[in-house]
Design a protein around this motif. Structure first.
Motif, short mmCIF file in Angstrom:
data_model
loop_
_atom_site.label_atom_id
_atom_site.label_comp_id
_atom_site.label_asym_id
_atom_site.label_seq_id
_atom_site.Cartn_x
_atom_site.Cartn_y
_atom_site.Cartn_z
N PRO A 153 -5.02 7.40 3.52
CA PRO A 153 -4.01 8.16 4.29
C PRO A 153 -2.64 8.16 3.63
O PRO A 153 -1.91 9.16 3.71
N GLU A 154 -2.31 7.07 2.94
CA GLU A 154 -1.00 7.00 2.27
C GLU A 154 -0.95 7.92 1.06
O GLU A 154 0.09 8.55 0.79
N ALA B 224 -5.07 2.53 -20.80
CA ALA B 224 -4.18 1.77 -19.92
C ALA B 224 -4.98 1.15 -18.79
O ALA B 224 -6.01 1.69 -18.37
N LEU B 225 -4.49 0.03 -18.31
CA LEU B 225 -5.04 -0.64 -17.14
C LEU B 225 -3.90 -0.85 -16.16
O LEU B 225 -2.83 -1.34 -16.53
N TYR B 226 -4.12 -0.48 -14.90
CA TYR B 226 -3.10 -0.61 -13.87
C TYR B 226 -3.54 -1.61 -12.81
O TYR B 226 -4.70 -1.60 -12.37
N ILE B 227 -2.62 -2.48 -12.44
CA ILE B 227 -2.89 -3.53 -11.47
C ILE B 227 -1.81 -3.48 -10.39
O ILE B 227 -0.61 -3.51 -10.70
N PHE B 228 -2.23 -3.42 -9.15
CA PHE B 228 -1.29 -3.45 -8.03
C PHE B 228 -1.55 -4.70 -7.20
O PHE B 228 -2.63 -4.86 -6.61
N THR B 229 -0.59 -5.59 -7.18
CA THR B 229 -0.69 -6.83 -6.43
C THR B 229 0.70 -7.44 -6.29
O THR B 229 1.59 -7.18 -7.12
N LYS C 21 2.11 6.00 -3.26
CA LYS C 21 3.07 6.98 -3.80
C LYS C 21 3.01 7.03 -5.32
O LYS C 21 3.04 8.11 -5.93
N ARG C 22 2.92 5.86 -5.93
CA ARG C 22 2.95 5.81 -7.39
C ARG C 22 1.65 6.33 -8.01
O ARG C 22 1.67 7.02 -9.04
N ILE C 23 0.54 6.03 -7.36
CA ILE C 23 -0.72 6.57 -7.85
C ILE C 23 -0.77 8.08 -7.62
O ILE C 23 -1.23 8.84 -8.49
N ILE D 192 0.82 -1.22 0.00
CA ILE D 192 0.00 0.00 0.00
C ILE D 192 0.85 1.27 0.00
O ILE D 192 0.53 2.24 -0.69
N GLU D 193 1.94 1.28 0.73
CA GLU D 193 2.78 2.48 0.78
C GLU D 193 3.34 2.82 -0.60
O GLU D 193 3.26 3.97 -1.06
N VAL D 194 3.89 1.81 -1.28
CA VAL D 194 4.44 2.03 -2.62
C VAL D 194 3.32 2.34 -3.61
O VAL D 194 3.44 3.25 -4.45
#
Length: 391
Positions: free
Chosen positions: A163-164, A264-269, A131-133, A126-128
Protein backbone atom coordinates in the motif's frame (compact mmCIF):
# COMPACT_ATOMS: atom_id res chain seq x y z
CA UNK A 1 55.26 4.86 -11.10
CA UNK A 2 53.55 7.16 -13.52
CA UNK A 3 50.25 7.03 -15.41
CA UNK A 4 50.32 7.15 -19.17
CA UNK A 5 47.48 7.12 -21.72
CA UNK A 6 46.58 3.92 -23.53
CA UNK A 7 46.12 5.68 -26.86
CA UNK A 8 42.82 5.39 -28.71
CA UNK A 9 39.87 4.46 -26.52
CA UNK A 10 36.61 3.15 -27.97
CA UNK A 11 33.60 4.23 -25.90
CA UNK A 12 30.39 2.33 -26.68
CA UNK A 13 27.47 4.14 -25.08
CA UNK A 14 24.02 3.02 -23.93
CA UNK A 15 20.55 4.19 -24.89
CA UNK A 16 18.87 4.55 -21.49
CA UNK A 17 20.96 7.57 -20.38
CA UNK A 18 22.65 8.40 -23.68
CA UNK A 19 24.46 11.60 -22.66
CA UNK A 20 25.51 10.57 -19.16
CA UNK A 21 26.70 7.08 -20.05
CA UNK A 22 28.56 8.24 -23.16
CA UNK A 23 30.12 11.53 -22.12
CA UNK A 24 31.04 10.61 -18.53
CA UNK A 25 33.63 8.02 -19.57
CA UNK A 26 34.82 10.40 -22.28
CA UNK A 27 35.83 12.88 -19.58
CA UNK A 28 38.01 10.27 -17.91
CA UNK A 29 39.56 9.20 -21.21
CA UNK A 30 40.50 12.76 -22.15
CA UNK A 31 41.73 13.61 -18.65
CA UNK A 32 44.12 10.67 -18.88
CA UNK A 33 45.48 11.96 -22.21
CA UNK A 34 43.80 9.55 -24.61
CA UNK A 35 42.11 10.05 -27.94
CA UNK A 36 38.60 8.64 -28.20
CA UNK A 37 36.15 7.15 -30.65
CA UNK A 38 32.55 7.46 -29.45
CA UNK A 39 29.89 5.03 -30.62
CA UNK A 40 26.51 6.20 -29.24
CA UNK A 41 23.61 3.77 -29.13
CA UNK A 42 21.51 3.67 -32.29
CA UNK A 43 18.41 3.05 -30.13
CA UNK A 44 18.61 6.67 -28.97
CA UNK A 45 19.15 8.04 -32.47
CA UNK A 46 18.23 11.66 -31.76
CA UNK A 47 20.61 11.83 -28.82
CA UNK A 48 23.32 10.16 -30.90
CA UNK A 49 22.95 12.82 -33.60
CA UNK A 50 23.19 15.61 -31.03
CA UNK A 51 26.32 14.07 -29.51
CA UNK A 52 27.94 13.92 -32.95
CA UNK A 53 27.07 17.57 -33.60
CA UNK A 54 28.32 18.71 -30.19
CA UNK A 55 31.63 16.89 -30.47
CA UNK A 56 32.27 18.27 -33.94
CA UNK A 57 31.39 21.81 -32.83
CA UNK A 58 33.10 22.02 -29.44
CA UNK A 59 35.87 19.41 -29.31
CA UNK A 60 38.99 18.67 -31.34
CA UNK A 61 38.07 16.28 -34.17
CA UNK A 62 41.71 15.23 -34.47
CA UNK A 63 41.40 13.64 -31.01
CA UNK A 64 37.72 12.73 -30.75
CA UNK A 65 35.47 11.22 -33.35
CA UNK A 66 31.85 10.05 -33.25
CA UNK A 67 30.71 7.09 -35.33
CA UNK A 68 26.98 6.65 -35.85
CA UNK A 69 25.48 3.32 -36.79
CA UNK A 70 24.45 -0.04 -35.41
CA UNK A 71 25.96 -3.52 -35.06
CA UNK A 72 28.01 -3.46 -38.28
CA UNK A 73 29.72 -0.20 -37.34
CA UNK A 74 30.42 -1.40 -33.80
CA UNK A 75 31.99 -4.62 -35.07
CA UNK A 76 34.16 -2.67 -37.51
CA UNK A 77 35.36 -0.38 -34.73
CA UNK A 78 36.24 -3.34 -32.49
CA UNK A 79 38.42 -4.69 -35.31
CA UNK A 80 40.09 -1.32 -35.83
CA UNK A 81 43.24 0.27 -34.42
CA UNK A 82 42.16 0.79 -30.81
CA UNK A 83 43.96 0.39 -27.48
CA UNK A 84 41.13 0.30 -24.93
CA UNK A 85 37.39 -0.43 -24.90
CA UNK A 86 34.77 0.99 -22.54
CA UNK A 87 31.35 -0.59 -22.99
CA UNK A 88 28.01 0.10 -21.31
CA UNK A 89 25.12 -2.23 -22.03
CA UNK A 90 23.86 -5.77 -21.62
CA UNK A 91 25.89 -8.68 -20.30
CA UNK A 92 25.30 -10.65 -23.49
CA UNK A 93 26.83 -7.97 -25.72
CA UNK A 94 29.50 -7.32 -23.10
CA UNK A 95 30.79 -10.85 -23.59
CA UNK A 96 31.03 -10.22 -27.34
CA UNK A 97 32.98 -7.02 -26.73
CA UNK A 98 35.30 -8.80 -24.33
CA UNK A 99 36.04 -11.53 -26.86
CA UNK A 100 36.92 -8.89 -29.45
CA UNK A 101 39.21 -7.12 -26.97
CA UNK A 102 40.87 -10.44 -26.09
CA UNK A 103 41.86 -10.91 -29.73
CA UNK A 104 43.81 -7.66 -29.48
CA UNK A 105 45.01 -8.20 -25.88
CA UNK A 106 43.74 -4.76 -24.91
CA UNK A 107 42.08 -3.72 -21.64
CA UNK A 108 38.32 -3.54 -21.48
CA UNK A 109 35.82 -2.06 -19.04
CA UNK A 110 32.33 -3.56 -19.07
CA UNK A 111 29.51 -1.69 -17.36
CA UNK A 112 26.68 -4.19 -17.62
CA UNK A 113 23.68 -4.84 -15.43
CA UNK A 114 21.79 -7.65 -13.78
CA UNK A 115 18.96 -8.16 -11.37
CA UNK A 116 19.54 -5.82 -8.41
CA UNK A 117 17.87 -7.34 -5.33
CA UNK A 118 16.28 -5.42 -2.47
CA UNK A 119 16.12 -6.99 0.96
CA UNK A 120 13.68 -5.35 3.38
CA UNK A 121 13.94 -6.36 7.02
CA UNK A 122 10.89 -6.31 9.26
CA UNK A 123 12.37 -3.42 11.25
CA UNK A 124 12.72 -1.13 8.21
CA UNK A 125 10.95 2.23 8.04
CA UNK A 126 8.28 1.07 5.60
CA UNK A 127 7.01 4.52 4.60
CA UNK A 128 10.48 5.77 3.67
CA UNK A 129 11.46 2.43 2.15
CA UNK A 130 8.39 2.39 -0.10
CA UNK A 131 8.94 5.93 -1.36
CA UNK A 132 12.56 5.27 -2.22
CA UNK A 133 11.87 1.99 -3.97
CA UNK A 134 8.93 3.54 -5.85
CA UNK A 135 11.19 6.33 -7.05
CA UNK A 136 14.05 3.98 -8.07
CA UNK A 137 11.69 1.66 -9.96
CA UNK A 138 9.67 4.40 -11.63
CA UNK A 139 12.45 6.71 -12.80
CA UNK A 140 13.02 6.33 -16.55
CA UNK A 141 10.25 3.71 -16.50
CA UNK A 142 12.55 1.24 -14.78
CA UNK A 143 15.12 1.45 -17.58
CA UNK A 144 18.05 2.02 -15.24
CA UNK A 145 20.85 -0.48 -14.68
CA UNK A 146 20.80 0.26 -10.94
CA UNK A 147 17.02 0.11 -10.58
CA UNK A 148 15.71 -2.22 -7.88
CA UNK A 149 14.80 -5.36 -9.80
CA UNK A 150 12.97 -7.46 -7.21
CA UNK A 151 12.17 -7.43 -3.49
CA UNK A 152 12.91 -10.03 -0.84
CA UNK A 153 10.88 -9.62 2.36
CA UNK A 154 8.65 -11.43 4.81
CA UNK A 155 4.93 -11.84 4.20
CA UNK A 156 4.24 -9.42 7.06
CA UNK A 157 6.47 -6.75 5.55
CA UNK A 158 4.95 -7.34 2.11
CA UNK A 159 1.44 -6.57 3.39
CA UNK A 160 2.67 -3.31 4.89
CA UNK A 161 4.86 -2.39 1.92
CA UNK A 162 2.51 -2.71 -1.06
CA UNK A 163 0.00 0.00 0.00
CA UNK A 164 2.88 2.39 0.68
CA UNK A 165 4.49 1.81 -2.73
CA UNK A 166 1.12 2.27 -4.44
CA UNK A 167 0.54 5.50 -2.53
CA UNK A 168 4.00 6.76 -3.48
CA UNK A 169 3.49 5.96 -7.17
CA UNK A 170 0.12 7.70 -7.15
CA UNK A 171 1.67 10.79 -5.59
CA UNK A 172 4.43 10.74 -8.22
CA UNK A 173 2.39 9.94 -11.34
CA UNK A 174 -1.29 10.35 -10.30
CA UNK A 175 -3.83 7.51 -10.40
CA UNK A 176 -3.36 7.26 -14.16
CA UNK A 177 0.38 7.36 -15.03
CA UNK A 178 -0.30 7.27 -18.77
CA UNK A 179 -1.34 10.93 -18.50
CA UNK A 180 1.58 11.97 -16.30
CA UNK A 181 4.28 14.16 -17.83
CA UNK A 182 6.72 12.70 -15.29
CA UNK A 183 6.28 9.08 -16.35
CA UNK A 184 8.36 7.75 -19.25
CA UNK A 185 7.74 5.12 -21.91
CA UNK A 186 9.62 1.97 -22.90
CA UNK A 187 12.28 2.91 -25.43
CA UNK A 188 10.89 1.01 -28.44
CA UNK A 189 8.46 -1.65 -29.60
CA UNK A 190 10.89 -4.55 -29.24
CA UNK A 191 11.65 -3.75 -25.63
CA UNK A 192 7.97 -3.11 -24.94
CA UNK A 193 7.13 -6.61 -26.13
CA UNK A 194 9.97 -8.10 -24.11
CA UNK A 195 8.87 -6.45 -20.84
CA UNK A 196 5.19 -7.07 -21.53
CA UNK A 197 5.85 -10.82 -21.81
CA UNK A 198 7.29 -10.81 -18.29
CA UNK A 199 3.95 -9.80 -16.78
CA UNK A 200 2.08 -12.69 -15.19
CA UNK A 201 -1.45 -11.30 -14.92
CA UNK A 202 -2.38 -13.94 -12.33
CA UNK A 203 0.20 -12.45 -9.96
CA UNK A 204 -0.40 -8.73 -10.56
CA UNK A 205 -1.77 -6.94 -7.48
CA UNK A 206 -1.31 -3.43 -8.81
CA UNK A 207 -0.90 -1.93 -12.27
CA UNK A 208 -0.42 -4.18 -15.27
CA UNK A 209 -2.02 -1.81 -17.79
CA UNK A 210 -0.29 -1.48 -21.15
CA UNK A 211 -0.68 0.42 -24.41
CA UNK A 212 1.37 -0.90 -27.31
CA UNK A 213 0.74 2.22 -29.41
CA UNK A 214 2.59 4.33 -26.82
CA UNK A 215 5.03 1.66 -25.57
CA UNK A 216 3.38 2.28 -22.22
CA UNK A 217 3.54 -0.10 -19.28
CA UNK A 218 2.11 1.04 -15.96
CA UNK A 219 4.04 0.66 -12.69
CA UNK A 220 3.25 -2.91 -11.72
CA UNK A 221 3.58 -5.02 -8.58
CA UNK A 222 3.59 -8.82 -8.73
CA UNK A 223 3.35 -11.10 -5.67
CA UNK A 224 3.68 -14.84 -5.02
CA UNK A 225 6.68 -14.77 -7.33
CA UNK A 226 9.33 -17.48 -7.16
CA UNK A 227 12.78 -17.88 -8.64
CA UNK A 228 11.57 -19.94 -11.60
CA UNK A 229 9.05 -17.37 -12.86
CA UNK A 230 9.77 -15.76 -16.22
CA UNK A 231 10.17 -12.33 -14.63
CA UNK A 232 13.09 -13.71 -12.59
CA UNK A 233 15.05 -15.08 -15.55
CA UNK A 234 16.42 -11.80 -16.89
CA UNK A 235 17.01 -8.21 -15.94
CA UNK A 236 13.57 -6.59 -16.14
CA UNK A 237 14.63 -3.12 -17.28
CA UNK A 238 11.05 -1.94 -16.98
CA UNK A 239 8.47 -0.86 -14.37
CA UNK A 240 7.66 -4.33 -13.02
CA UNK A 241 8.30 -5.01 -9.33
CA UNK A 242 8.16 -8.69 -8.31
CA UNK A 243 8.09 -9.55 -4.60
CA UNK A 244 9.48 -12.84 -3.31
CA UNK A 245 8.63 -13.68 0.28
CA UNK A 246 11.29 -15.13 2.57
CA UNK A 247 11.42 -15.70 6.33
CA UNK A 248 14.67 -14.01 7.33
CA UNK A 249 17.92 -12.47 6.17
CA UNK A 250 19.59 -15.89 5.92
CA UNK A 251 17.12 -17.02 3.26
CA UNK A 252 17.53 -13.69 1.48
CA UNK A 253 21.31 -14.06 1.46
CA UNK A 254 21.09 -17.62 0.15
CA UNK A 255 18.75 -16.52 -2.63
CA UNK A 256 21.03 -13.66 -3.70
CA UNK A 257 24.13 -15.86 -3.60
CA UNK A 258 22.44 -18.54 -5.72
CA UNK A 259 22.22 -16.13 -8.66
CA UNK A 260 24.77 -14.14 -10.71
CA UNK A 261 26.42 -11.31 -8.80
CA UNK A 262 24.29 -8.16 -9.18
CA UNK A 263 25.37 -4.66 -10.11
CA UNK A 264 23.83 -3.42 -6.86
CA UNK A 265 22.39 -4.82 -3.66
CA UNK A 266 19.93 -2.80 -1.59
CA UNK A 267 19.25 -3.37 2.10
CA UNK A 268 16.56 -1.64 4.14
CA UNK A 269 16.86 -2.02 7.89
CA UNK A 270 17.29 0.06 11.03
CA UNK A 271 19.90 -2.40 12.28
CA UNK A 272 23.39 -1.50 11.08
CA UNK A 273 24.80 -4.78 12.33
CA UNK A 274 22.29 -6.70 10.24
CA UNK A 275 23.12 -4.62 7.18
CA UNK A 276 26.83 -5.25 7.67
CA UNK A 277 26.20 -8.98 8.14
CA UNK A 278 24.39 -9.14 4.79
CA UNK A 279 27.10 -7.08 3.09
CA UNK A 280 29.79 -9.44 4.41
CA UNK A 281 27.82 -12.49 3.25
CA UNK A 282 27.20 -11.35 -0.35
CA UNK A 283 29.00 -9.87 -3.32
CA UNK A 284 27.78 -7.09 -5.61
CA UNK A 285 29.14 -4.24 -7.67
CA UNK A 286 27.91 -1.79 -5.04
CA UNK A 287 25.60 -1.74 -2.04
CA UNK A 288 23.31 0.93 -0.66
CA UNK A 289 21.63 0.76 2.73
CA UNK A 290 18.20 2.39 3.18
CA UNK A 291 18.13 3.91 -0.31
CA UNK A 292 18.48 2.96 -3.97
CA UNK A 293 20.74 4.28 -6.74
CA UNK A 294 22.23 6.84 -4.32
CA UNK A 295 25.64 5.14 -4.39
CA UNK A 296 26.19 6.23 -7.99
CA UNK A 297 26.15 9.93 -7.09
CA UNK A 298 29.32 10.53 -4.99
CA UNK A 299 32.28 11.00 -7.33
CA UNK A 300 34.57 9.72 -4.58
CA UNK A 301 33.08 6.23 -4.98
CA UNK A 302 33.94 3.90 -7.88
CA UNK A 303 31.02 2.66 -9.96
CA UNK A 304 31.17 -0.75 -11.58
CA UNK A 305 30.03 -4.33 -11.47
CA UNK A 306 31.45 -7.69 -10.53
CA UNK A 307 31.07 -11.03 -12.27
CA UNK A 308 28.36 -10.93 -14.93
CA UNK A 309 27.33 -7.41 -13.90
CA UNK A 310 30.56 -5.91 -15.15
CA UNK A 311 34.30 -5.57 -15.11
CA UNK A 312 36.24 -2.48 -13.98
CA UNK A 313 34.93 0.82 -12.63
CA UNK A 314 34.96 4.58 -13.13
CA UNK A 315 33.74 7.97 -11.79
CA UNK A 316 35.94 10.74 -10.43
CA UNK A 317 39.58 9.79 -9.95
CA UNK A 318 38.68 6.19 -10.78
CA UNK A 319 37.86 7.28 -14.35
CA UNK A 320 41.38 8.66 -14.71
CA UNK A 321 42.83 5.42 -13.35
CA UNK A 322 40.64 3.30 -15.64
CA UNK A 323 41.95 5.04 -18.75
CA UNK A 324 45.59 5.09 -17.59
CA UNK A 325 48.34 2.51 -17.79
CA UNK A 326 50.33 2.43 -14.55
CA UNK A 327 53.92 2.32 -15.71
CA UNK A 328 56.60 1.38 -13.19
CA UNK A 329 59.97 3.09 -13.64
CA UNK A 330 63.15 2.40 -11.65
CA UNK A 331 66.57 4.11 -11.96
CA UNK A 332 69.69 2.23 -10.90
CA UNK A 333 72.88 4.37 -10.82
CA UNK A 334 76.11 2.69 -11.85
CA UNK A 335 78.00 3.94 -8.81
CA UNK A 336 76.06 1.44 -6.67
CA UNK A 337 77.60 -1.53 -8.50
CA UNK A 338 79.70 -2.51 -5.46
CA UNK A 339 76.40 -3.24 -3.70
CA UNK A 340 74.28 -4.46 -6.59
CA UNK A 341 76.95 -6.92 -7.74
CA UNK A 342 76.27 -9.01 -4.64
CA UNK A 343 73.45 -10.60 -6.66
CA UNK A 344 75.78 -11.91 -9.39
CA UNK A 345 76.87 -15.58 -9.72
CA UNK A 346 78.70 -17.79 -9.04
CA UNK A 347 76.89 -18.54 -5.79
CA UNK A 348 78.27 -20.15 -2.64
CA UNK A 349 76.55 -20.83 0.66
CA UNK A 350 77.71 -17.53 2.15
CA UNK A 351 76.39 -15.52 -0.82
CA UNK A 352 73.11 -17.44 -0.83
CA UNK A 353 72.64 -16.69 2.86
CA UNK A 354 73.27 -13.00 2.18
CA UNK A 355 70.74 -12.94 -0.66
CA UNK A 356 68.17 -14.71 1.47
CA UNK A 357 68.71 -12.10 4.15
CA UNK A 358 68.09 -9.35 1.63
CA UNK A 359 64.71 -10.66 0.52
CA UNK A 360 63.39 -11.22 4.03
CA UNK A 361 60.51 -8.94 5.05
CA UNK A 362 61.65 -6.61 7.83
CA UNK A 363 58.52 -5.18 9.39
CA UNK A 364 60.44 -3.29 12.09
CA UNK A 365 63.39 -2.37 9.97
CA UNK A 366 63.69 1.15 11.36
CA UNK A 367 64.58 -0.27 14.78
CA UNK A 368 67.37 -2.50 13.45
CA UNK A 369 71.06 -1.50 13.67
CA UNK A 370 71.98 1.27 11.27
CA UNK A 371 74.04 -0.83 8.88
CA UNK A 372 71.56 -3.67 8.34
CA UNK A 373 68.51 -1.40 8.28
CA UNK A 374 69.75 0.98 5.65
CA UNK A 375 72.53 -0.58 3.57
CA UNK A 376 70.94 -3.94 2.79
CA UNK A 377 67.43 -2.72 1.95
CA UNK A 378 69.12 -0.02 -0.11
CA UNK A 379 71.04 -2.66 -1.99
CA UNK A 380 68.08 -5.00 -2.36
CA UNK A 381 66.05 -2.37 -4.15
CA UNK A 382 69.04 -1.71 -6.40
CA UNK A 383 68.94 1.86 -5.16
CA UNK A 384 65.77 2.54 -7.17
CA UNK A 385 65.46 6.01 -5.69
CA UNK A 386 64.56 7.86 -8.85
CA UNK A 387 68.09 9.22 -9.41
CA UNK A 388 68.37 10.34 -13.00
CA UNK A 389 71.96 11.55 -13.14
CA UNK A 390 74.26 8.62 -13.86
CA UNK A 391 77.85 9.81 -13.38
Amino acid sequence: MGPEPYGICLIIGAWNYPFLLTLSPLIGALAAGNCAIIKPSELASNSATIIAQMVERYLDPSCIRVVLGAVDQTQALLKGDINHVFYTGSTMVGKIVMRAAAEKMIPVVLECGGKCPVYIADDANIEVTAKRIAWGKGINCGQTCLAPDYILCSKTTESRLIPEIVQAWQSFYTDNPINSDSYCRIVNERHFERVNKLIDTTKVVYGGQTDAKQNYIAPTIMTNVNGTDKVMQEEIFGPLLPIITINNELEATEFVNSRPKPLALYIFTSNKSLAQKIINSTSSGSTCVNDVILQVAPQCLPFGGVGESGLGNYHGKYSFDTFSHKRSVAFSPTWSEFLVSKRNPPYDQKQIASLESLVQVRRNWLSLPRLSSWVWPFSASTTASGTKDDK
